[in-house]
Design a protein around this motif. Structure first.
Motif, PDB file in Angstrom:
ATOM      1  N   PRO A   1       3.299  78.648  -5.723  1.00 30.09           N
ATOM      2  CA  PRO A   1       2.801  77.275  -5.970  1.00 30.09           C
ATOM      3  C   PRO A   1       2.751  76.911  -7.449  1.00 30.09           C
TER       4      PRO A   1
ATOM      5  N   GLY B   1       2.133  71.735  -6.088  1.00 27.95           N
ATOM      6  CA  GLY B   1       1.429  71.522  -4.837  1.00 27.95           C
ATOM      7  C   GLY B   1       2.140  70.642  -3.833  1.00 27.95           C
TER       8      GLY B   1
ATOM      9  N   SER C   1       7.094  74.599   2.626  1.00 23.54           N
ATOM     10  CA  SER C   1       6.368  75.857   2.498  1.00 23.54           C
ATOM     11  C   SER C   1       7.157  77.083   2.951  1.00 23.54           C
TER      12      SER C   1
ATOM     13  N   THR D   1      10.176  78.270   0.417  1.00 24.98           N
ATOM     14  CA  THR D   1       9.801  78.764  -0.912  1.00 24.98           C
ATOM     15  C   THR D   1       9.523  80.265  -0.906  1.00 24.98           C
TER      16      THR D   1
ATOM     17  N   ILE E   1       5.255  72.412  -2.309  1.00 28.11           N
ATOM     18  CA  ILE E   1       4.896  73.575  -1.492  1.00 28.11           C
ATOM     19  C   ILE E   1       4.420  73.118  -0.122  1.00 28.11           C
ATOM     20  N   ARG E   2       3.768  71.960  -0.039  1.00 29.10           N
ATOM     21  CA  ARG E   2       3.342  71.436   1.257  1.00 29.10           C
ATOM     22  C   ARG E   2       4.546  70.989   2.076  1.00 29.10           C
TER      23      ARG E   2
END
Length: 155
Positions: free
Chosen positions: A115, A120, A127, A130, A123-124
């Protein structure tokens, strides 16, 4: 030992200092360099793991070579044409950041740095991808260490 390898820590610190927009621009630059992480002509490896998983849009190859004297690992990765920008960027970051690290240390690299690189919002949205390349690299290092341990026990 669970700290990040020095080269990876340097990359993470750079990204952590950037605003979200600059993180994205740098991720695109790293993504553009992903082809440089592929095996070079004439290179040989201790292990190769080439397959397509559900988490990824295309076939991904992970290649591992370990220097027998220093235990320093070289990780190479091939990506298919459908792999997305973020996965390409993480591939480049991991190949550069893990260079020279031992397979045992790679297994202990925590994933909580992701992250700080990606940010942020991304990454949401992305997810799974990554963490995909890191989990594949850890997988090939575990196979390497298991085979080495078995060979040493048999000797």
């Amino acid at each position: 030992m669970s700290a990040l390898p020095p080269k990876l820590e340097e990359i993470v610190d750079l990204f952590a200092s950037l605003p979200e927009e600059e993180k994205r621009e740098n991720l695109i630059l790293y993504s553009d360099s992903a082809k440089g992480c592929a095996p070079k002509e004439g290179e040989s490896f201790d292990l190769e793991d080439i397959r397509k998983d559900e988490e990824c849009a295309d076939t991904v190859g992970i290649f591992l070579r370990v220097d027998p004297a220093t235990e320093a690992a070289t990780v190479r990765v091939t990506l298919g044409p459908q792999v997305q920008t973020l996965t390409k960027a993480m591939t480049t970051i991991l190949c550069r950041g893990l260079a020279g690290t031992t397979p045992r240390h790679i297994l202990e690299v925590p994933s909580d740095f992701v992250p700080r690189i990606v940010g942020g919002e991304l990454i949401r949205a992305r997810s799974q991808t990554t963490y995909y390349v890191l989990s594949r690299i850890k997988g090939i290092c575990k196979v390497y260490l298991d085979r080495k341990r078995a060979a040493e026990a048999a000797a």
